[in-house]
Design a protein around this motif. Structure first.
Motif, PDB file in Angstrom:
ATOM      1  N   UNK A 155       0.809  -1.212   0.000  1.00  0.00           N
ATOM      2  CA  UNK A 155       0.000   0.000   0.000  1.00  0.00           C
ATOM      3  C   UNK A 155       0.848   1.271   0.000  1.00  0.00           C
ATOM      4  N   UNK A 156       2.002   1.198  -0.638  1.00  0.00           N
ATOM      5  CA  UNK A 156       2.825   2.378  -0.893  1.00  0.00           C
ATOM      6  C   UNK A 156       3.172   2.403  -2.376  1.00  0.00           C
ATOM      7  N   UNK A 179      -2.244  12.940   0.250  1.00  0.00           N
ATOM      8  CA  UNK A 179      -1.121  12.009   0.130  1.00  0.00           C
ATOM      9  C   UNK A 179      -1.570  10.556   0.213  1.00  0.00           C
ATOM     10  N   UNK A 180      -2.862  10.320   0.008  1.00  0.00           N
ATOM     11  CA  UNK A 180      -3.412   8.964  -0.035  1.00  0.00           C
ATOM     12  C   UNK A 180      -4.162   8.811  -1.350  1.00  0.00           C
ATOM     13  N   UNK A 181      -3.710   7.913  -2.206  1.00  0.00           N
ATOM     14  CA  UNK A 181      -4.347   7.678  -3.496  1.00  0.00           C
ATOM     15  C   UNK A 181      -5.224   6.434  -3.420  1.00  0.00           C
ATOM     16  N   UNK A 212      -2.960   3.849  -1.565  1.00  0.00           N
ATOM     17  CA  UNK A 212      -1.515   3.966  -1.665  1.00  0.00           C
ATOM     18  C   UNK A 212      -1.083   5.228  -0.913  1.00  0.00           C
ATOM     19  N   UNK A 213      -0.177   5.070   0.021  1.00  0.00           N
ATOM     20  CA  UNK A 213       0.385   6.203   0.748  1.00  0.00           C
ATOM     21  C   UNK A 213       1.622   6.679  -0.005  1.00  0.00           C
ATOM     22  N   UNK A 247      -2.707   1.727   7.534  1.00  0.00           N
ATOM     23  CA  UNK A 247      -1.948   1.259   8.694  1.00  0.00           C
ATOM     24  C   UNK A 247      -0.870   0.267   8.270  1.00  0.00           C
ATOM     25  N   UNK A 248      -1.204  -0.590   7.323  1.00  0.00           N
ATOM     26  CA  UNK A 248      -0.198  -1.531   6.829  1.00  0.00           C
ATOM     27  C   UNK A 248       0.926  -0.785   6.105  1.00  0.00           C
ATOM     28  N   UNK A 249       0.580   0.280   5.387  1.00  0.00           N
ATOM     29  CA  UNK A 249       1.609   1.103   4.747  1.00  0.00           C
ATOM     30  C   UNK A 249       2.511   1.750   5.799  1.00  0.00           C
TER      31      UNK A 249
END
Length: 581
Positions: free
Chosen positions: A87-88, A156-158, A165-166, A136-138
């Motif tokens: 998730x990044x 900053x969150x897509x 995606x962070x 949170x996982x990111x």
């Protein structure tokens, strides 16, 4: 404004044509469109040789001229390259030292959370739970790389088809290091800062948890938890008042309220956040369906998935820098979306022998026990000369002026930080020093000077978020972890030397430290991570003001200590040992 997706609506609005002041290539990458612009520069769409779309962020001239920003940015890029989470948006290429510093990340075909909420309203509870669990996982992998995001906010969150995606993690740290943020340059918004951040105090991973609670409240209600208005008014409410959670659904109340605790120690961990999401969902495992987002938001993803291929005729080889594409992401990183990218025509993207392979999308299940373990890299070093480098003249500094874009990058840390970032032991943290005659100081020749008398300091307890100024006769920890300090213990978990033209080196285990050993040591590092140090390990510090020091680690607080993280150090200082005769 998101670093990749600043606009809403049609494809023409998302993918803006290049203007007369936009470059057509960056280090051999042919640019297809402009994705947006923000406080730190512009973001462009390009492709890898195999047709994978990437977002290239190019720095503004004001930041490119600042040597401290460049140093911090290079350090944060190096850390960001170790972040490989589902998730990044992975960093796949960068140039932090060239004439045009830039950063390339995987392009994410989805709107930012900020754009989605403005266009379509608050998200349903189920979508918010999946959003926060993914974020949170990111954060787990970001924090595991020794990075505190510092600027976690909706832009900053897509929102991609397979989860959030962070982006832009660590970039706020680099922006905060430059004097520009203390001299009228405003980056981003203070609405998603934590109380300790707003008060200029120590920043830790718990700071990102507070921001996560703010993002959850915004996603669920469509409004910031501490309201809107002037920066100072919002910051005051964040520090002194309680958030307005009247519109937060009951199922999200425990999650949001615990994350928004004023005391950092009272906030949940990343694992606990995921557990709260599971409890609110009344499921033992969170599962992400393909249609986890409302239909209107999913339609925005479809628009952004139709990334345009470059249409310009490729320039002759002489018109673009000859640069090989050298991906930094390890083999096997996860794609940002299952949509097949458009394939650019021949000649677009830097020539290269290979590209990162693309894996098929996975079904994601969340459970605290499933979080991977990440360790920071040991002493991320860099090549260095055998002696401290010569002072740079104004023409060299002027030649460092460039363009870079991290749209929506950092928050307004400059509101509450000191404008001047100078050492307290004499000498500015940046720029060129002169002798009494006003001429540039000559290269240090420590080997020609007799050894000065050492000053010995025993049992200094250096707390994370504090620094030492080696020129001070009374060597005592002082608050502050960045801004040109001579030896600081960063809350990211590492020691570093930050003065312009200073250096830091870690001696081999068992090697006896001395002034001669420090003068001879040239294996400089950017940072020394505390979790890789042990009792008795020694470090050599050379400051930009001409002092040298041998630092011996005598103790490290264990995890769970009731007091703040701190190191117990013995420090021997040889003042002016690195200066010329």
């Amino acid at each position: 404004m998101s670093g990749q997706q600043p606009d809403r609506g049609s494809s023409s609005q998302v993918f803006q044509p290049l203007g007369g002041d936009d470059p057509t290539t960056i280090a051999g990458y042919r640019l297809a469109a402009k994705l947006g612009a923000g406080g730190m520069g512009k973001v462009y769409l390009s492709y890898t040789p195999g047709g994978r779309p990437v977002a290239i962020k190019v720095i503004r001239p004001e930041f490119g001229e600042d040597p401290e920003f460049r140093r911090r940015f290079a350090q944060e890029v190096q850390s960001a390259q170790r972040v490989q989470g589902l998730f990044t948006a992975p960093v796949i290429d960068a140039d932090t030292d060239g004439a045009q510093p830039w950063l390339a990340t995987a392009y994410v075909p989805g709107p930012s959370l900020a754009d989605a909420v403005v266009a379509h309203g608050a998200l349903p509870v189920e979508a918010v739970l999946l959003l926060i669990a993914g974020m949170a996982e990111a954060l787990h992998v970001i924090h595991g790389a020794g990075i505190v995001h510092r600027d976690l906010k909706p832009s900053n969150v897509l929102l991609a088809a397979d989860g959030p995606r962070v982006i832009d993690f660590g970039i706020a740290y680099a922006a905060d290091a430059t004097s520009l943020t203390g001299s009228g340059v405003t980056i981003g918004t203070p609405s998603f800062m934590a109380p300790e951040q707003a008060a200029g105090k120590r920043v830790t991973p718990a700071t990102d948890i507070f921001a996560l609670g703010q993002v959850a409240a915004y996603a669920a209600t469509g409004s910031p938890a501490f309201g809107e208005g002037t920066s100072h008014g919002v910051l005051y409410r964040i520090v002194h008042e309680e958030p307005d959670l009247s519109g937060v659904p009951e199922r999200l109340m425990e999650l949001v309220s615990r994350c928004l605790a004023k005391d950092p120690d009272a906030r949940p961990s990343v694992t606990e956040v995921i557990g709260l999401c599971q409890s609110a969902n009344a499921e033992t495992v969170l599962r992400r369906p393909e249609d986890w987002l409302p239909g209107a938001v999913a339609a925005d993803i479809t628009v952004r998935a139709a990334a345009p291929a470059p249409v310009q005729t490729p320039p002759p080889p002489s018109s673009a820098p000859a640069a090989a594409y050298s991906p930094t992401t390890p083999v096997g990183y996860s794609p940002t979306a299952p949509v097949a990218p458009a394939t650019p025509p021949p000649g677009f993207g830097p020539s290269a022998p290979h590209q990162p392979p693309v894996q098929p999308p996975h079904a994601y299940a969340y459970a605290p026990t499933q979080l991977p373990t990440h360790q920071p890299q040991t002493y991320p070093g860099h090549p260095a000369p055998a002696k401290p480098p010569a002072k740079r003249g104004p023409l060299v500094a002027l030649a460092a002026a460039l363009i870079f874009g991290i749209a929506g990058g950092a928050t307004v840390y400059g509101l509450l930080k000191d404008d001047g970032k100078q050492t307290q032991g004499g000498g500015a943290s940046q720029g060129k020093e002169t002798n009494n005659g006003g001429e540039a100081a000559a290269d240090p020749k420590p080997e020609s000077k007799p050894a000065p008398k050492p000053a010995v300091y025993k049992g200094i307890n250096l707390t994370a978020g504090y620094h030492l100024t080696l020129g001070d006769d009374d060597l005592r920890p002082q608050q502050g972890e960045d801004g040109g300090y001579e030896l600081s213990y960063d809350t990211g978990g590492y020691l570093d030397e930050e003065t312009w033209e200073g250096s830091l080196a870690v001696l081999d285990a068992g090697k006896e430290g001395s002034l001669a050993a420090c003068r001879a040591e040239t294996r400089y590092v950017v940072s020394a991570y505390v979790n890789k140090l042990s009792k008795g390990r020694q470090l050599c510090v050379t400051t930009g003001t001409g002092h040298m020091a041998l630092v011996t680690v005598q103790g490290i607080t264990v995890e769970g200590s009731p007091s703040d993280d701190y190191l117990t150090l013995d420090v021997t200082v040889w003042r002016n040992a690195a200066s010329s005769d």
